[in-house]
Enzyme design. Structure first.
Site, mmCIF file in Angstrom:
data_model
loop_
_atom_site.group_PDB
_atom_site.id
_atom_site.type_symbol
_atom_site.label_atom_id
_atom_site.label_comp_id
_atom_site.label_asym_id
_atom_site.label_seq_id
_atom_site.Cartn_x
_atom_site.Cartn_y
_atom_site.Cartn_z
ATOM 1 N N TYR A 57 0.826 -1.217 0.000
ATOM 2 C CA TYR A 57 0.000 0.000 0.000
ATOM 3 C C TYR A 57 0.856 1.262 0.000
ATOM 4 O O TYR A 57 0.460 2.287 -0.579
ATOM 5 C CB TYR A 57 -1.003 -0.047 1.161
ATOM 6 C CG TYR A 57 -2.147 -0.966 0.818
ATOM 7 C CD1 TYR A 57 -2.168 -2.291 1.256
ATOM 8 C CD2 TYR A 57 -3.172 -0.542 -0.036
ATOM 9 C CE1 TYR A 57 -3.186 -3.152 0.878
ATOM 10 C CE2 TYR A 57 -4.197 -1.391 -0.418
ATOM 11 C CZ TYR A 57 -4.201 -2.703 0.028
ATOM 12 O OH TYR A 57 -5.193 -3.560 -0.360
ATOM 13 N N ASN A 97 -12.866 3.061 -6.097
ATOM 14 C CA ASN A 97 -11.444 3.397 -6.108
ATOM 15 C C ASN A 97 -11.007 3.993 -4.783
ATOM 16 O O ASN A 97 -11.794 4.672 -4.104
ATOM 17 C CB ASN A 97 -11.138 4.378 -7.256
ATOM 18 C CG ASN A 97 -11.514 3.802 -8.619
ATOM 19 O OD1 ASN A 97 -11.640 2.597 -8.758
ATOM 20 N ND2 ASN A 97 -11.745 4.668 -9.586
ATOM 21 N N HIS A 114 -14.904 1.615 -0.893
ATOM 22 C CA HIS A 114 -13.801 0.706 -0.553
ATOM 23 C C HIS A 114 -12.686 1.421 0.196
ATOM 24 O O HIS A 114 -11.567 0.914 0.276
ATOM 25 C CB HIS A 114 -13.233 0.044 -1.816
ATOM 26 C CG HIS A 114 -14.189 -0.943 -2.429
ATOM 27 N ND1 HIS A 114 -14.048 -1.404 -3.721
ATOM 28 C CD2 HIS A 114 -15.299 -1.551 -1.952
ATOM 29 C CE1 HIS A 114 -15.018 -2.255 -3.996
ATOM 30 N NE2 HIS A 114 -15.805 -2.349 -2.943
ATOM 31 N N CYS A 144 -2.961 7.272 19.987
ATOM 32 C CA CYS A 144 -2.806 6.451 21.204
ATOM 33 C C CYS A 144 -1.356 6.069 21.461
ATOM 34 O O CYS A 144 -1.036 5.519 22.518
ATOM 35 C CB CYS A 144 -3.667 5.190 21.106
ATOM 36 S SG CYS A 144 -3.079 3.961 19.916
ATOM 37 N N GLY A 181 -16.011 2.346 -15.999
ATOM 38 C CA GLY A 181 -14.688 1.755 -15.788
ATOM 39 C C GLY A 181 -14.638 0.702 -14.698
ATOM 40 O O GLY A 181 -13.676 0.658 -13.925
ATOM 41 N N SER A 183 -15.339 -3.629 -13.945
ATOM 42 C CA SER A 183 -15.537 -4.930 -14.597
ATOM 43 C C SER A 183 -16.768 -5.663 -14.068
ATOM 44 O O SER A 183 -17.123 -6.724 -14.566
ATOM 45 C CB SER A 183 -14.303 -5.817 -14.365
ATOM 46 O OG SER A 183 -14.153 -6.081 -12.971
ATOM 47 N N LEU A 208 -14.246 0.090 -21.077
ATOM 48 C CA LEU A 208 -13.415 -0.216 -22.254
ATOM 49 C C LEU A 208 -13.947 -1.431 -23.001
ATOM 50 O O LEU A 208 -13.949 -1.487 -24.222
ATOM 51 C CB LEU A 208 -11.972 -0.464 -21.793
ATOM 52 C CG LEU A 208 -10.884 -0.434 -22.872
ATOM 53 C CD1 LEU A 208 -10.865 0.927 -23.552
ATOM 54 C CD2 LEU A 208 -9.522 -0.726 -22.250
#
Ligand code: BV8
Length: 244
Positions: A57, A97, A114, A144, A181, A183, A208
């Protein structure tokens, strides 16, 4: 039909950020063809090997800091402004995204279902903060003070997506649902088109190539988002029918 739409819900996926240089997941050479999502995008993977997950990440975070929105992100921000100025109805942009390109483009009514790559969360105290620094196990929580408790504020597989109540409420009121965009592979986002259809909305897919739920859309336009989206927005808000 979509020319008279008043309440619009838009869902975006990795494809809208592809032309900004951010990788998609399931295209040829996509992120999941190089990395195992079960090891890198699950709570189990993070628990088993936090260093590797945080490095993954951190690399995507660094890449994102170099990225800029493209014409498709800008077209959605302009559509939102036109919608609000005309007081046409509700407007909600839901994105799968975790990048901030919609924000950079000026989108305001935006929900990251997400999570967000530029936010970090402490698993001990829940502190959530904007963070552009690399993630690493020894980093301590600014709230913390504990170490080894920081994770990216993203929704991993098996975790509950964010804002689901707000999303389903908007889908129930939708007259127009547009997927850009994506799937249609990841659930529950892939099921939103079904919710919109049940509410009587006109449904549009702009991507696409056909995805896994393409057959459920009333209208489909294929091509790069920077071409098909501005064209479709112009037909929705400008002269001419919004769909052929
Ligand atoms: C959950 C964050 C319980 C981290 C991601 C049924 C119901 C519910 C769950 C499941 C179910 N079946 C299976 C599940 C489990 C799982 C799932 O869906 N698995 C799949 C793989 C089968 N789902 C979950 O675990 C979810 N949580 O279910 O909780 C629950 C149940 C019910 C209701 C509520 C809760 C959590 C899923 C979230 C996982 N986190 N990302 C990170 O990013 O690292 S997923 C990841 O995939 C990204 O978020 C990404 O956005 C998302 C979806 O992928 P796409 O965006 O569509 O990207 P993809 O590469 O797949 O496609 C790119 C598209 O762009 C293509 O169509 C391509 O043609 C197009 N394109 C390419 N270039 C361009 C372009 N389009 C236009 N222009 C271009 N230039």
């Amino acid at each position: 039909m979509s020319g008279q739409a008043s309440n619009i819900v838009i869902l975006t996926g990795a494809g809208i950020s592809a032309e900004s240089g951010l990788g998609t997941f399931r295209d040829a050479g996509g992120i999941w063809s190089k990395f195992d999502p079960m090891k890198l995008a699950t709570p189990e993977g993070y628990a088993a090997d936090p260093d590797t997950v945080l490095d993954f990440y951190s690399a995507r975070r660094a890449n994102l800091l170099e990225a800029r929105p493209n014409g498709a992100h800008l077209a959605l921000a302009q559509l939102e402004q036109a919608w609000m100025q005309a007081a046409r109805g509700q407007f909600l942009l839901v994105t799968q995204n975790i990048d901030d390109l919609h924000e950079q483009a000026g989108s305001a009514s935006l929900l990251h279902m997400h999570g967000e790559l530029l936010k970090t969360r402490c698993t001990a105290c829940g502190h959530l903060f904007t963070d552009r620094e690399p993630l690493a196990v020894p980093r301590v929580c600014p709230s913390c003070g504990q170490a080894g408790t920081l994770r990216p504020h993203v929704v991993w597989f098996g975790e509950m997506p964010l804002g689901m109540d707000q999303i389903y409420a908007a889908l129930e009121q939708a007259d127009l649902f547009v997927a850009v965009g994506t799937s249609g592979t990841v659930w529950p986002a892939a099921g939103f088109v079904q919710e919109a259809r049940a509410a009587g909305a006109w449904t549009v897919e702009l991507t696409l190539e056909p995805g896994e739920v393409s057959a459920l859309f009333d209208e489909r336009h294929y091509g790069p988002a920077t071409e098909v989206l501005p064209d479709w927005v112009q037909r929705l808000t400008g002269a001419g029918p919004a769909h052929a």
